[in-house]
Design a protein around this motif. Sequence first.
Motif, PDB file in Angstrom:
ATOM      1  N   VAL A 200       0.840  -1.205   0.000  1.00  0.00           N
ATOM      2  CA  VAL A 200       0.000   0.000   0.000  1.00  0.00           C
ATOM      3  C   VAL A 200       0.870   1.247   0.000  1.00  0.00           C
ATOM      4  O   VAL A 200       0.705   2.155  -0.818  1.00  0.00           O
ATOM      5  CB  VAL A 200      -0.932   0.014   1.237  1.00  0.00           C
ATOM      6  N   ARG A 201       1.831   1.285   0.915  1.00  0.00           N
ATOM      7  CA  ARG A 201       2.663   2.483   1.067  1.00  0.00           C
ATOM      8  C   ARG A 201       3.609   2.669  -0.121  1.00  0.00           C
ATOM      9  O   ARG A 201       4.010   3.790  -0.430  1.00  0.00           O
ATOM     10  CB  ARG A 201       3.438   2.405   2.374  1.00  0.00           C
ATOM     11  N   ALA A 202       3.933   1.570  -0.802  1.00  0.00           N
ATOM     12  CA  ALA A 202       4.880   1.646  -1.917  1.00  0.00           C
ATOM     13  C   ALA A 202       4.221   2.098  -3.216  1.00  0.00           C
ATOM     14  O   ALA A 202       4.855   2.783  -4.021  1.00  0.00           O
ATOM     15  CB  ALA A 202       5.562   0.296  -2.134  1.00  0.00           C
ATOM     16  N   ILE A 203       2.955   1.724  -3.435  1.00  0.00           N
ATOM     17  CA  ILE A 203       2.386   1.924  -4.772  1.00  0.00           C
ATOM     18  C   ILE A 203       1.163   2.827  -4.818  1.00  0.00           C
ATOM     19  O   ILE A 203       0.710   3.204  -5.896  1.00  0.00           O
ATOM     20  CB  ILE A 203       2.034   0.578  -5.442  1.00  0.00           C
ATOM     21  N   ALA A 204       0.605   3.211  -3.667  1.00  0.00           N
ATOM     22  CA  ALA A 204      -0.654   3.957  -3.673  1.00  0.00           C
ATOM     23  C   ALA A 204      -0.452   5.458  -3.804  1.00  0.00           C
ATOM     24  O   ALA A 204       0.478   6.029  -3.239  1.00  0.00           O
ATOM     25  CB  ALA A 204      -1.446   3.664  -2.401  1.00  0.00           C
ATOM     26  N   ASP A 205      -1.352   6.095  -4.571  1.00  0.00           N
ATOM     27  CA  ASP A 205      -1.561   7.537  -4.486  1.00  0.00           C
ATOM     28  C   ASP A 205      -2.717   7.800  -3.514  1.00  0.00           C
ATOM     29  O   ASP A 205      -2.642   8.670  -2.662  1.00  0.00           O
ATOM     30  CB  ASP A 205      -1.914   8.130  -5.855  1.00  0.00           C
ATOM     31  N   ARG A 206      -3.776   6.998  -3.694  1.00  0.00           N
ATOM     32  CA  ARG A 206      -4.934   7.082  -2.815  1.00  0.00           C
ATOM     33  C   ARG A 206      -5.301   5.681  -2.328  1.00  0.00           C
ATOM     34  O   ARG A 206      -4.974   4.683  -2.987  1.00  0.00           O
ATOM     35  CB  ARG A 206      -6.133   7.717  -3.533  1.00  0.00           C
ATOM     36  N   VAL A 207      -5.972   5.634  -1.186  1.00  0.00           N
ATOM     37  CA  VAL A 207      -6.337   4.367  -0.555  1.00  0.00           C
ATOM     38  C   VAL A 207      -7.822   4.394  -0.212  1.00  0.00           C
ATOM     39  O   VAL A 207      -8.358   5.433   0.204  1.00  0.00           O
ATOM     40  CB  VAL A 207      -5.516   4.136   0.737  1.00  0.00           C
TER      41      VAL A 207
END
Length: 248
Positions: A200-207
Motif C-alpha cells: 500500500v505504502r509503496a504503490i498507492a496515491d490514494r487508498v
Amino acid sequence: MIDLSHVSKAFGENHVLRDVNLTIDKGSSMVIIGGSGTGKSVLLKCILGLVPPDSGTITLDGQDVTKADRDAFLARFGMLFQGAALFDSLPVWQNVAFRLLRGSLKKPRDEARAVAIEKLRRVGLKPDVADRLPAELSGGMQKRVGLARAIAAEPEIIFFDEPTTGLDPIMAGVINELIREIVTEMGATAMTITHDMTSVRAIADRVAMLHDGVIQWTGPVSQLDSSGDPYVDQFISGRAEGPIEAVR
C-alpha cells in the motif's frame, strides 16, 4: 476515469457490496485495502463487467461498463492475477504475448515474440527465460512474467490482485518497485487489491478501505496513519480489538 455510484451486489442473502461510491482518477494509483471476504474481488469483477451489479452504476470515461463493446472495453485493461495465473503448457513468451497472438490485438508471431522479450526485460528477466515453461521458474519470476503480460498490450488501466502474495519480503519489495515504476512510466491508471500494508505504502496515491461491502474511508496515502477512522486504524495496526471482528 472510473466512477462507481451507489453500487450494490448480493449473492442470495450474502450482501457483498453495499452502496459503494468510489472514484479513480486518470493516471492515479488507487489501492483497495480490507480483509478477506470483504468484497474487494467482487468490486474488481464488477468494474470489469464480469459480474453485473444489482444496483448503481459503474462508468469508464463516462460510459456504462455494462453497455460497452466487450472486446474494445477489455482491450483497455491489463491484469496481474494473484497467483500469476500462467498457462502451464505455453512457454513464457507466449504467456506474455497471449493477447498479441489472438483477437483484435493480434500481431505477427515474430513481432509478438519481440514485444514479449522487451516486456520481460522491463521486469528484469533475461531473454533466455522466454522459451522456458512456467514450472521452470521461481514464484518471484512467475510473478514478474505475469506483470510483463499485464503490460504487454500497453493498457490504459492495470489491475493488480494481491501482487505480493506468496513472495518473500525482498521479492515483494522488487515487485512493488516495478509496479510503481511501470505505472508511472506508462501513465496508466492503476487499481490494486491488497492487505499487504508495505505494498500500500509503496504503490498507492490514494487508498480506500472496504469492510463488509462498504467503503469506510478513502483518502491520500499520506493521510493513512492519521485517518481518524477506527476501521483503518485497526487494519493498518493489525490489532485484534476494534470494530473489525476477527474470524475465530
